[in-house]
Design an enzyme around this catalytic site. Structure first.
Site, short mmCIF file in Angstrom:
data_model
loop_
_atom_site.label_atom_id
_atom_site.label_comp_id
_atom_site.label_asym_id
_atom_site.label_seq_id
_atom_site.Cartn_x
_atom_site.Cartn_y
_atom_site.Cartn_z
N GLU A 120 44.74 -13.36 1.96
CA GLU A 120 46.03 -12.97 2.51
C GLU A 120 45.81 -12.46 3.93
OE1 GLU A 120 45.20 -11.09 -0.45
OE2 GLU A 120 46.28 -12.35 -1.87
N TYR A 132 41.02 -18.16 10.72
CA TYR A 132 41.10 -18.83 9.42
C TYR A 132 41.46 -20.30 9.57
CZ TYR A 132 41.04 -14.01 7.77
OH TYR A 132 40.70 -12.70 7.53
#
Length: 163
Positions: A120, A132
């Protein structure tokens, strides 16, 4: 962040060694956590992670010192992995250490036979989202009001782990 800019930043990074975290690291890890997050984990939570035994808890130690530059916490259950926490000391951000820590956790998750990895991230955390994305994570869902300080949605990201 493009790979080229990440590589350029890595040239400015201090030389670090990655190693499993120990109880002696908890204070430094908790301080980095407080400096990086509005809703930080407590030292006790990091102690619990360390005692769990099945987690991945690595620190980046600046070579020639005992100074902790950052850390990553991850876990795997069956064929799924999860990155629980990644942080780098604020004065060392943008130098490639976050990517180094993330890559080490992904390598260990692959070794543990994880097929997918989840995490998350705050919707506003552009730097983390860029990191990411550079590692192949894609958005799969959103958790409304997941974070508390300040209240903000979390994006749930996933990436396949390739053999």
């Amino acid at each position: 962040m493009s790979r080229a800019s990440a590589d350029a930043n890595e040239k400015n990074a201090p030389s670090v060694k990655l190693r499993p975290s120990s109880a002696d690291d908890i204070g430094a890890v908790a301080e980095i956590e407080k400096a990086c997050f509005g809703d930080p984990w407590s030292a006790r939570e990091f102690e619990s992670v360390l005692q769990a035994g099945h987690t991945i808890f690595l620190v980046a130690e600046i070579e020639g010192t005992c100074e902790i530059a950052g850390y990553v916490v991850a876990m795997s259950v069956l064929d799924e992995g999860e990155i629980l926490n990644v942080a780098v000391a604020p004065e060392l951000t943008g130098k490639g250490l976050g990517g180094t820590l993330l890559d080490a956790a992904l390598t260990e998750l692959r070794r543990r036979e994880a097929v997918s990895v989840f995490l998350e991230v705050r919707t506003s955390n552009e730097a983390a989202r860029s990191l990411y994305a550079s590692r192949g994570f894609i958005e799969v869902s959103r958790r409304k009001s997941y974070y508390r300080s300040p209240v903000e949605d979390a994006l749930v990201l996933r990436r396949a782990v390739i053999g």
